[in-house]
Design a protein around this motif. Structure first.
Motif, PDB file in Angstrom:
ATOM      1  N   ALA A 103       0.749  -1.181  -0.059  1.00  0.00           N
ATOM      2  CA  ALA A 103      -0.047   0.030   0.141  1.00  0.00           C
ATOM      3  C   ALA A 103       0.601   1.326  -0.099  1.00  0.00           C
ATOM      4  O   ALA A 103       0.639   2.232  -0.805  1.00  0.00           O
ATOM      5  CB  ALA A 103      -0.885  -0.156   1.186  1.00  0.00           C
ATOM      6  N   CYS A 104       2.131   1.231   0.829  1.00  0.00           N
ATOM      7  CA  CYS A 104       2.985   2.414   0.401  1.00  0.00           C
ATOM      8  C   CYS A 104       3.581   2.456  -0.771  1.00  0.00           C
ATOM      9  O   CYS A 104       3.871   3.805  -1.204  1.00  0.00           O
ATOM     10  CB  CYS A 104       3.786   2.278   1.786  1.00  0.00           C
ATOM     11  N   GLN A 105       3.901   1.394  -1.446  1.00  0.00           N
ATOM     12  CA  GLN A 105       4.597   1.320  -2.539  1.00  0.00           C
ATOM     13  C   GLN A 105       3.703   2.160  -3.664  1.00  0.00           C
ATOM     14  O   GLN A 105       4.121   2.689  -4.438  1.00  0.00           O
ATOM     15  CB  GLN A 105       5.070   0.260  -2.824  1.00  0.00           C
ATOM     16  N   SER A 106       2.356   1.670  -3.432  1.00  0.00           N
ATOM     17  CA  SER A 106       1.376   2.093  -4.575  1.00  0.00           C
ATOM     18  C   SER A 106       1.324   3.542  -4.333  1.00  0.00           C
ATOM     19  O   SER A 106       0.534   4.127  -5.325  1.00  0.00           O
ATOM     20  CB  SER A 106       0.007   1.238  -4.523  1.00  0.00           C
ATOM     21  N   ARG A 107       1.506   4.044  -3.117  1.00  0.00           N
ATOM     22  CA  ARG A 107       1.474   5.787  -3.063  1.00  0.00           C
ATOM     23  C   ARG A 107       2.525   6.369  -3.532  1.00  0.00           C
ATOM     24  O   ARG A 107       2.775   7.689  -3.376  1.00  0.00           O
ATOM     25  CB  ARG A 107       1.094   6.057  -1.564  1.00  0.00           C
ATOM     26  N   GLY A 108       3.872   5.790  -3.926  1.00  0.00           N
ATOM     27  CA  GLY A 108       4.831   6.072  -4.550  1.00  0.00           C
ATOM     28  C   GLY A 108       5.904   6.277  -3.311  1.00  0.00           C
ATOM     29  O   GLY A 108       7.110   6.943  -3.733  1.00  0.00           O
ATOM     30  N   TYR A 109       5.955   5.910  -2.461  1.00  0.00           N
ATOM     31  CA  TYR A 109       6.850   5.898  -1.210  1.00  0.00           C
ATOM     32  C   TYR A 109       7.869   4.777  -1.406  1.00  0.00           C
ATOM     33  O   TYR A 109       7.557   3.807  -1.968  1.00  0.00           O
ATOM     34  CB  TYR A 109       5.949   5.562   0.186  1.00  0.00           C
ATOM     35  N   THR A 110       9.119   5.257  -1.274  1.00  0.00           N
ATOM     36  CA  THR A 110      10.295   4.196  -1.136  1.00  0.00           C
ATOM     37  C   THR A 110      10.189   3.553   0.061  1.00  0.00           C
ATOM     38  O   THR A 110      10.156   4.131   1.329  1.00  0.00           O
ATOM     39  CB  THR A 110      11.520   5.114  -1.511  1.00  0.00           C
ATOM     40  N   VAL A 111      10.174   2.385   0.113  1.00  0.00           N
ATOM     41  CA  VAL A 111       9.938   1.667   1.181  1.00  0.00           C
ATOM     42  C   VAL A 111      11.253   0.772   1.548  1.00  0.00           C
ATOM     43  O   VAL A 111      11.577  -0.008   0.714  1.00  0.00           O
ATOM     44  CB  VAL A 111       8.658   0.671   1.439  1.00  0.00           C
ATOM     45  N   CYS A 112      11.819   0.723   2.901  1.00  0.00           N
ATOM     46  CA  CYS A 112      12.636  -0.234   3.477  1.00  0.00           C
ATOM     47  C   CYS A 112      11.735  -1.157   4.162  1.00  0.00           C
ATOM     48  O   CYS A 112      11.260  -0.648   5.362  1.00  0.00           O
ATOM     49  CB  CYS A 112      13.803   0.328   4.011  1.00  0.00           C
ATOM     50  N   SER A 113      12.087  -2.297   4.324  1.00  0.00           N
ATOM     51  CA  SER A 113      11.202  -3.388   5.194  1.00  0.00           C
ATOM     52  C   SER A 113      12.080  -4.121   6.258  1.00  0.00           C
ATOM     53  O   SER A 113      13.136  -4.356   5.618  1.00  0.00           O
ATOM     54  CB  SER A 113      10.525  -4.339   4.603  1.00  0.00           C
ATOM     55  N   VAL A 114      11.937  -4.093   7.380  1.00  0.00           N
ATOM     56  CA  VAL A 114      12.369  -4.718   8.526  1.00  0.00           C
ATOM     57  C   VAL A 114      11.870  -5.841   8.698  1.00  0.00           C
ATOM     58  O   VAL A 114      10.582  -6.128   9.170  1.00  0.00           O
ATOM     59  CB  VAL A 114      12.636  -3.640   9.664  1.00  0.00           C
ATOM     60  N   GLN A 115      12.692  -6.998   8.854  1.00  0.00           N
ATOM     61  CA  GLN A 115      12.212  -8.267   9.347  1.00  0.00           C
ATOM     62  C   GLN A 115      13.254  -9.241   9.962  1.00  0.00           C
ATOM     63  O   GLN A 115      14.398  -8.856  10.102  1.00  0.00           O
ATOM     64  CB  GLN A 115      11.499  -9.210   8.078  1.00  0.00           C
TER      65      GLN A 115
END
Length: 313
Positions: A20-32
């Motif tokens: 959902a964040c990516q679809s809004r154009g945000y650059t996303v770094c995910s932590v797992q």
């Protein structure tokens, strides 16, 4: 567009939030917590000694979903100690380093358990907490909230706190998954005369609110409660699940007082409270402050949830 770091990337909420964040154009770094080949993924534990500094360059917003989850049958010798390690100390370790790195906003996914376990009729929870919660999980989240507010005052980093109730949606597990299985069998159940009211939130509604809080200036240093804004009784929920699955609903009108009494006799009073008790949230502040309304209605959320459950069989 903003660079957003999301913790708990592989969790129930994270799996919906990141796309959902990516679809809004945000650059996303995910932590797992597990290794991955993806270049935009960070492998980290949420702990009081975690070093986040190498991962915070140019991060504008952190959405902190990760935490030690609440469980019904806790096995830890001292649950509060274990919850505090992750939900309190781990959260504040990340937040302080974020502030030092120049992160502008920290969105903390807390829990309505900060307010308590149940509400009285027509007295829904608001953002005001009357007293610290007794539940170890709720207390660890409450203490994290307190620490984050102090941090915001001292550093100027904006903090947004979101307290959801039970979250359901595609891939939901635990108690809600058990309800889906019960409703799918179409068996007679003694749950046809429960007139309580409980707030729930479809994961799509929670994700939408979080996305609003990433950039809305009015969200700064606010606490928000979130729900579908359509509270249900246990009886209504089971009927709604059955309808969503196209199954018959066979609910016997056994008085709630009988069910409460039975669960006490068998030593499971918490089950009786969850089936028959009230837990309502007043989200009027959330709607007024942000101009936000839940985009999914309950019937839509239930349909999407059970459709996914049937596909997973």
């Amino acid at each position: 567009m903003a660079k957003v770091l999301v913790t708990g990337a592989t969790g129930f909420l994270g799996r919906q939030l990141i796309p959902a964040c990516q679809s809004r154009g945000y650059t996303v770094c995910s932590v797992q917590r597990q290794e991955t080949a993806a270049s935009d993924t960070i492998v980290m534990d949420i702990a009081e000694d975690s070093n986040w500094q190498p991962h915070l360059d140019n991060v504008d917003v952190i959405i902190h979903c990760a935490g030690r989850a609440h469980v019904m049958n806790e096995s830890a010798v001292d649950p509060l100690v274990e919850y505090r390690k992750v939900n309190t100390a781990g959260t504040l370790q990340l937040a302080w380093q974020a502030a030092a790195a120049g992160v502008k906003r920290f969105i903390f996914i807390s829990s309505i358990k900060v307010n308590g376990e149940a509400t009285k009729p027509k007295q829904p929870f608001t953002t005001k907490v009357e007293q610290p919660p007794e539940d170890p999980y709720g207390l660890s989240k409450y203490e994290a909230e307190q620490g984050l507010r102090e941090l915001a005052e001292q550093t100027g980093m904006e903090v947004v706190i979101i307290r959801p109730p039970l979250v359901y949606g595609p891939g939901v597990k635990a108690n809600f998954a058990s309800l889906i299985k019960l409703a799918a069998k179409g068996l007679p159940l003694p749950l046809g005369a429960i007139h309580n009211l409980r707030s729930l939130v479809f994961v799509g509604n929670l994700v939408d609110l979080i996305i609003h809080c990433v950039s809305n200036p009015k969200a700064a240093n606010q606490t928000f409660l979130v729900s579908d804004d359509d509270d249900l009784s246990t009886t209504q929920l089971l009927k709604g699940l059955a309808t969503a699955m196209g199954k018959p609903s066979r609910l016997l009108p056994v008085p709630a007082s009988w069910l409460m009494g039975l669960t006490k006799i068998i030593g499971k009073p918490a089950i009786g409270e969850r089936l028959c008790g009230n837990l309502q949230l007043d989200i009027s502040h959330t709607k007024a402050c942000l101009g936000w309304t839940p985009p999914y209605r309950v019937a839509e959320g239930l349909k999407l949830t059970v459709t996914n459950a049937s596909q997973q069989k």
